[in-house]
Write an enzyme that holds these catalytic residues in place. Structure first.
Site, PDB file in Angstrom:
ATOM      1  N   CYS A   2     -16.140  20.508  19.344  1.00 51.54           N
ATOM      2  CA  CYS A   2     -17.732  21.030  19.209  1.00 51.54           C
ATOM      3  C   CYS A   2     -18.189  22.025  20.267  1.00 51.54           C
ATOM      4  CB  CYS A   2     -18.571  19.608  19.584  1.00 51.54           C
ATOM      5  SG  CYS A   2     -20.462  19.730  19.443  1.00 51.54           S
ATOM      6  N   CYS A  52     -22.472  15.252  16.300  1.00 46.19           N
ATOM      7  CA  CYS A  52     -21.211  14.712  16.395  1.00 46.19           C
ATOM      8  C   CYS A  52     -21.228  13.118  16.019  1.00 46.19           C
ATOM      9  CB  CYS A  52     -20.200  14.824  17.653  1.00 46.19           C
ATOM     10  SG  CYS A  52     -19.762  16.528  17.744  1.00 46.19           S
ATOM     11  N   HIS A  91     -12.823  11.492  24.268  1.00 37.18           N
ATOM     12  CA  HIS A  91     -12.715  12.771  23.571  1.00 37.18           C
ATOM     13  C   HIS A  91     -11.660  12.377  22.635  1.00 37.18           C
ATOM     14  CE1 HIS A  91     -12.403  17.364  22.965  1.00 37.18           C
ATOM     15  NE2 HIS A  91     -11.109  16.803  22.657  1.00 37.18           N
ATOM     16  N   GLU A  92     -10.532  11.874  23.065  1.00 39.08           N
ATOM     17  CA  GLU A  92      -9.405  11.819  22.152  1.00 39.08           C
ATOM     18  C   GLU A  92      -9.798  10.732  21.004  1.00 39.08           C
ATOM     19  OE1 GLU A  92      -7.229  13.858  22.248  1.00 39.08           O
ATOM     20  OE2 GLU A  92      -7.515  14.682  24.357  1.00 39.08           O
TER      21      GLU A  92
END
Ligand SMILES: [Zn+2]
Ligand SMILES: [Zn+2]
Length: 173
Positions: free
Chosen positions: A140, A167, A129-130
């Site tokens: 999202c 994404c 995620h990061e």
């Protein structure tokens, strides 16, 4: 493009190998583990007994950092940012750096029996995620997408480690 994981020395090599393996499966690029990310005291806030994530991000963006390198600091301490009580992690697109904390990812933190696999899965999702933010991705709305914002661990457990169809193309990898 390469990804460098920078754990503090209190995180076991075994855990880092697991994170490395799963991050590689998602990004398909060289991953290095560089230990010694231990100078956390500059970010410590004694009143909160927490560490300011933004300060740690700054310390990762050193002159040694390559232009095409993404760096993720991984720590065991509790992180916060100016407007939130705690955060699982934070990232900065401009410097391609990110920080994530294992502190609240363990079942034991919530008084529950330890679950190693669950802990590692959570750590991998939060790392991915990061890293997504370092590619310029925003949060999202797809609950199963790794870029969904985790307000709590329930969100983290519900989302997948992968980017959704909207994404993924934005990653350009
Ligand atoms: Zn985020
Ligand atoms: Zn998505």
């Amino acid at each position: 493009m390469k990804i460098t994981l920078r754990p503090s020395d209190d995180i076991s090599e075994e855990i880092m190998k697991e994170i490395e393996k799963q991050v590689k499966l998602v990004f398909h690029c060289p991953i290095a583990i560089k230990t010694g990310f231990n100078h956390l005291s500059l970010a410590y806030n004694a009143q909160r007994n927490q560490y300011l994530a933004t300060k740690l991000l700054e310390s990762l963006a050193t002159s040694e950092k390559r232009h095409d390198e993404k760096i993720v600091g991984i720590v065991e301490v509790d992180l916060y940012c100016s407007h939130l009580k705690f955060i699982f992690g934070e990232a900065d697109f401009n410097s391609s750096t990110a920080i994530m904390s294992l502190f609240r990812l363990k079942q034991e933190y919530y008084g529950l029996p330890a679950d190693r696999d669950l802990f590692i899965t959570r750590a991998c999702k939060e790392t991915v995620h990061e890293l997504g933010h370092t590619f310029g991705l925003q949060h999202c709305s797809d609950l199963r997408c790794v870029m969904h914002f985790s307000n709590s661990l329930a969100d983290t457990d519900w989302k997948e480690i992968y980017f959704c169809d909207k994404c993924r193309p934005k990653l350009r990898i």
